[in-house]
Scaffold this active site. Structure first.
Site, mmCIF file in Angstrom:
data_model
loop_
_atom_site.group_PDB
_atom_site.id
_atom_site.type_symbol
_atom_site.label_atom_id
_atom_site.label_comp_id
_atom_site.label_asym_id
_atom_site.label_seq_id
_atom_site.Cartn_x
_atom_site.Cartn_y
_atom_site.Cartn_z
ATOM 1 N N GLU A 67 0.813 -1.219 0.000
ATOM 2 C CA GLU A 67 0.000 0.000 0.000
ATOM 3 C C GLU A 67 0.849 1.272 0.000
ATOM 4 O O GLU A 67 0.337 2.364 -0.282
ATOM 5 C CB GLU A 67 -0.916 0.018 1.232
ATOM 6 C CG GLU A 67 -1.997 -1.051 1.233
ATOM 7 C CD GLU A 67 -3.136 -0.742 0.274
ATOM 8 O OE1 GLU A 67 -3.076 0.299 -0.414
ATOM 9 O OE2 GLU A 67 -4.075 -1.552 0.210
ATOM 10 N N GLU B 26 7.769 -21.851 7.863
ATOM 11 C CA GLU B 26 8.116 -20.965 8.977
ATOM 12 C C GLU B 26 9.120 -21.585 9.934
ATOM 13 O O GLU B 26 9.665 -20.897 10.796
ATOM 14 C CB GLU B 26 6.863 -20.585 9.758
ATOM 15 C CG GLU B 26 6.231 -21.746 10.514
ATOM 16 C CD GLU B 26 5.047 -21.275 11.357
ATOM 17 O OE1 GLU B 26 5.123 -21.448 12.586
ATOM 18 O OE2 GLU B 26 4.079 -20.752 10.794
#
Length: 297
Positions: free
Chosen positions: A83, A114
């Protein structure tokens, strides 16, 4: 580590009967839990402020803001990073989001990604990490190996590091210069940290990126004056920003924006000082893009 002892993994006594509730009561319980998030974040504001200043310092020194996380945490970092170019007019790559397992993990979970500390380091090496960069590790649990590996490598490389976790005194907090730990309590759905924990992390990231961009000269008053006007809605917003910042009429604002290729900052400076577009851009450059400074000096 016994994961069952983590606050984010314990059962919430207020939601033990979710599967027996009528829908209105079900959503009420979720909403009641969500109201706790802002207060948990409020308790961390001094640490968030330190992170904002560190992020701004990174940008001013030619560095980047790099988020890294797994699962929901990784997706939130990618979301915030993506953004920044349209909102603040910064180049792609100035704010970076890394997710364990790579871009494919945005849409589909990459099991086990992960759990590798080396992968966190490798992803930063691939970005050609520099000591001016700020690395922000995100993990609701606070113990994700991918994030620990990345933060450890970043500190060894001389970077300032930030850890955002929703458990107190977490392993990632111990790897970072700045630890932000909004403890939101047990999730409404046990262990589902995309809920309150995800909301808290999003709130923190909003403040880090937006605060850093304010300090980097991308905001005037509360207007996103470096926004890229790339569609009809944003062209209209650009016009309204010039009108609101200067008090001139819309037609005059549109005329000025056409002279600046719809760049808002020089248009505002032109309206308030009488400079032409070239001189307005030159004055902004002399003040490192800070519109308020250009107006006051």
């Amino acid at each position: 580590m016994n994961l069952g002892t983590l606050v984010s993994e314990t059962r919430n006594p207020q939601t033990m009967d979710l599967d027996a509730l009528p829908t209105p009561e079900l959503v009420k319980r979720f909403n009641e839990q969500d109201t706790l998030v802002a207060e948990a974040v409020k308790a961390t504001l001094p640490d968030v402020a330190r992170a904002v200043d560190a992020a701004a310092a990174a940008l001013k020194s030619g560095g980047r803001i790099i988020y890294m996380g797994a699962g929901t945490s990784g997706r939130l970092g990618v979301l915030d990073a993506s953004e920044c170019p349209p909102t603040f007019g910064v180049p792609h790559g100035l704010v970076v989001g890394l997710i364990a397992g790579g871009p494919g993990a945005l849409l589909k979970a990459v099991e086990g990604a992960e759990d590798c500390q080396q992968a966190g380091e490798d992803d930063l090496v691939a970005l050609n990490l520099q000591e001016q960069d700020l690395v922000v590790g995100l993990a609701a649990s606070g113990r994700t190996p991918y994030v620990i590996g990345g933060l450890r490598y970043a500190r060894q490389s001389g970077c300032t590091t930030v850890a955002v976790s929703c458990n107190p005194d977490s392993p990632i907090a111990r790897e970072a210069n700045i630890a932000i730990s909004p403890v939101v309590g047990p999730e409404a759905l046990t262990g589902s940290t995309r809920l309150k924990s995800g909301t808290a992390q999003k709130m923190v990231l909003n403040m880090i990126s937006t605060g850093a961009m304010v300090k980097f000269g991308k905001v005037y008053q509360n207007l996103m004056v470096d926004m890229k006007a790339t569609n009809v809605k944003l062209v209209d917003r650009a016009c309204r920003m010039v009108v609101e910042a200067t008090g001139i009429g819309r037609e005059e604002a549109e005329a000025l924006l056409k002279q600046t290729d719809f760049e808002v900052k020089p248009a505002i400076l032109m309206a308030l000082t009488g400079l032409d577009a070239a001189a307005a851009r030159e004055k902004l450059a002399a003040h490192q893009g800070f519109l308020r400074a250009a107006l006051e000096h």
